[in-house]
Design an enzyme around this catalytic site. Structure first.
Site, PDB file in Angstrom:
ATOM      1  N   GLN A  54       0.815  -1.213  -0.044  1.00  0.00           N
ATOM      2  CA  GLN A  54      -0.116   0.079   0.128  1.00  0.00           C
ATOM      3  C   GLN A  54       0.979   1.454   0.016  1.00  0.00           C
ATOM      4  O   GLN A  54       1.522   1.427   0.890  1.00  0.00           O
ATOM      5  CB  GLN A  54      -1.009  -0.016   1.311  1.00  0.00           C
ATOM      6  CG  GLN A  54      -1.576   1.350   1.561  1.00  0.00           C
ATOM      7  CD  GLN A  54      -2.651   1.732   0.527  1.00  0.00           C
ATOM      8  OE1 GLN A  54      -2.340   2.432  -0.414  1.00  0.00           O
ATOM      9  NE2 GLN A  54      -3.859   1.304   0.704  1.00  0.00           N
ATOM     10  N   ARG A  56      -0.188   4.368  -0.027  1.00  0.00           N
ATOM     11  CA  ARG A  56      -0.642   5.446   0.757  1.00  0.00           C
ATOM     12  C   ARG A  56      -0.277   5.276   2.353  1.00  0.00           C
ATOM     13  O   ARG A  56      -0.600   4.277   2.972  1.00  0.00           O
ATOM     14  CB  ARG A  56      -2.296   5.497   0.815  1.00  0.00           C
ATOM     15  CG  ARG A  56      -2.929   6.813   1.346  1.00  0.00           C
ATOM     16  CD  ARG A  56      -4.335   6.522   0.819  1.00  0.00           C
ATOM     17  NE  ARG A  56      -5.108   7.991   1.135  1.00  0.00           N
ATOM     18  CZ  ARG A  56      -6.326   8.084   1.187  1.00  0.00           C
ATOM     19  NH1 ARG A  56      -7.166   6.901   0.801  1.00  0.00           N
ATOM     20  NH2 ARG A  56      -6.775   9.240   1.759  1.00  0.00           N
ATOM     21  N   GLY A  97      -8.868  -0.803  -1.721  1.00  0.00           N
ATOM     22  CA  GLY A  97      -9.904  -0.524  -0.866  1.00  0.00           C
ATOM     23  C   GLY A  97      -9.677  -0.316   0.876  1.00  0.00           C
ATOM     24  O   GLY A  97     -10.482  -0.734   1.441  1.00  0.00           O
ATOM     25  N   GLU A  98      -8.427   0.276   1.132  1.00  0.00           N
ATOM     26  CA  GLU A  98      -8.131   0.132   2.386  1.00  0.00           C
ATOM     27  C   GLU A  98      -9.049   1.071   3.128  1.00  0.00           C
ATOM     28  O   GLU A  98      -9.503   1.029   4.342  1.00  0.00           O
ATOM     29  CB  GLU A  98      -6.726   0.696   2.651  1.00  0.00           C
ATOM     30  CG  GLU A  98      -6.218   0.518   4.006  1.00  0.00           C
ATOM     31  CD  GLU A  98      -4.828   0.585   4.491  1.00  0.00           C
ATOM     32  OE1 GLU A  98      -4.448   1.021   5.400  1.00  0.00           O
ATOM     33  OE2 GLU A  98      -4.032   0.103   3.420  1.00  0.00           O
ATOM     34  N   ARG A 100     -12.255   1.848   2.496  1.00  0.00           N
ATOM     35  CA  ARG A 100     -13.432   1.181   2.700  1.00  0.00           C
ATOM     36  C   ARG A 100     -13.286   0.204   3.807  1.00  0.00           C
ATOM     37  O   ARG A 100     -14.239   0.064   4.766  1.00  0.00           O
ATOM     38  CB  ARG A 100     -13.961   0.296   1.535  1.00  0.00           C
ATOM     39  CG  ARG A 100     -14.655   1.272   0.652  1.00  0.00           C
ATOM     40  CD  ARG A 100     -14.766   0.384  -0.857  1.00  0.00           C
ATOM     41  NE  ARG A 100     -13.468   0.918  -1.650  1.00  0.00           N
ATOM     42  CZ  ARG A 100     -12.948   0.070  -2.541  1.00  0.00           C
ATOM     43  NH1 ARG A 100     -13.641  -1.093  -2.796  1.00  0.00           N
ATOM     44  NH2 ARG A 100     -12.125   0.298  -3.136  1.00  0.00           N
ATOM     45  N   ASN A 132      -5.127   4.236  -6.289  1.00  0.00           N
ATOM     46  CA  ASN A 132      -4.819   5.575  -5.453  1.00  0.00           C
ATOM     47  C   ASN A 132      -4.539   6.862  -6.389  1.00  0.00           C
ATOM     48  O   ASN A 132      -4.934   7.989  -6.178  1.00  0.00           O
ATOM     49  CB  ASN A 132      -3.803   5.461  -4.416  1.00  0.00           C
ATOM     50  CG  ASN A 132      -4.017   4.561  -3.040  1.00  0.00           C
ATOM     51  OD1 ASN A 132      -4.689   5.117  -2.448  1.00  0.00           O
ATOM     52  ND2 ASN A 132      -3.625   3.464  -3.207  1.00  0.00           N
TER      53      ASN A 132
END
Length: 303
Positions: A54, A56, A97-98, A100, A132
């Site tokens: 990830q 972000r 979808g982190e 969410r 992202n």
């Protein structure tokens, strides 16, 4: 590390660049892809953990709370994209979808819908970047660091990387240049005090930290920062008590116009100049090669 040199690797990387509609395996026009989303599997939320790729690092609390309220009212409308964790039974690694997933936990959901895909490490990072970037959720530095990981860990060239994430090579190169800035300046970019345009202007400074602090203190826009770096006539700061960031120097563009130039430039990977003329104006796109021109023409043609 998984083997990424499969015979279908090129085809799969090409599909990634088409955007989020391609993440479920078929083109957006194929209704079977929509059926796959509708038939997504429900998984206990505690069986899912954030992905190691990830890009972000920061999540806006206010925006996340808005998503929490939406999930409480309507549920999760778009399933999370996950892959099975090879080291833990009944565990899944988040690919997309982190936000969410985080919001679902706050909303008190016990299960979330997921689509499970078999993905290599490189594909996992590519997809996380694509999601992202398309949602404009990454800071400039998070985007640049994601590109760096793809190049260093998976031996991407800049050209190959640009194709994978749907950006121009010049955009990728310009973003990665930001990683050469000193940590204090990168901190200002990460916090939003400086834009990517400000940061690029500071790359040629012999003392970028001092100049960055002066730019933030005086509220200079990107064009003013560039003038400051060129050593042109003294640049005036914003009017005391003024609104909208308008500069007192009438020869300089309004900050909103400069920000719009930066946004368009980031989207197409080429320098863009907007020249206001009365109630209208003009937009100039600067290209250096015929390939860049062809790319712009394809975008305008909707291909």
């Amino acid at each position: 590390m998984e083997d990424t040199k499969r015979s279908d690797g090129g085809a799969r990387r090409a599909s990634l660049g088409r955007g989020l509609s391609a993440l479920f395996g078929e083109a957006a026009e194929d209704y079977s892809a929509l059926d796959k989303v509708r038939q997504s599997k429900q998984v206990p939320i505690e069986f899912i953990h954030p992905g190691k790729y990830q890009p972000r690092r920061t999540f806006d609390d206010e925006a996340l709370q808005g998503l929490v309220e939406s999930i409480r009212d309507k549920g999760i409308l778009q399933p999370l994209l996950v892959r099975r964790d090879p080291e833990t039974t009944n565990s899944y690694e988040l690919i997309a979808g982190e936000r969410r997933w985080r919001a679902a936990q706050i909303a008190g959901l016990h299960e979330v819908p997921v689509v499970i895909r078999e993905l290599s490490d490189r594909e996992a990072l590519e997809i996380a970047l694509i999601e992202n970037i398309q949602r404009q959720d990454l800071t400039p530095l998070e985007e640049a660091e994601g590109y760096k990981r793809l190049m260093e860990e998976f031996e991407h060239t800049q050209e190959d990387l640009a194709r994978s994430v749907g950006k121009s090579r010049s955009h990728v190169a310009n973003m990665m240049r930001l990683l050469a800035l000193p940590d204090p300046v990168k901190g200002m970019v990460q916090e939003g005090a400086l834009s990517a345009g400000h940061a690029r202007a500071l790359l040629t400074s012999s003392d970028p930290v001092s100049v960055a602090r002066e730019v933030v203190k005086r509220g200079l826009n990107v064009r003013q920062t560039e003038d400051l770096m060129r050593g042109s006539a003294p640049v005036k700061a914003k009017k005391a008590g003024g609104r909208g960031g308008a500069a007192t120097d009438p020869t300089l563009k309004d900050v909103d116009l400069v920000n719009l130039e930066e946004e368009i430039s980031a989207r197409i990977g080429l320098k863009v100049a907007i020249t206001p003329q009365g109630k209208g104006g003009s937009i100039t796109i600067h290209y250096q090669t015929l390939d860049q021109l062809d790319d712009v023409l394809r975008r305008l043609g909707g291909e």
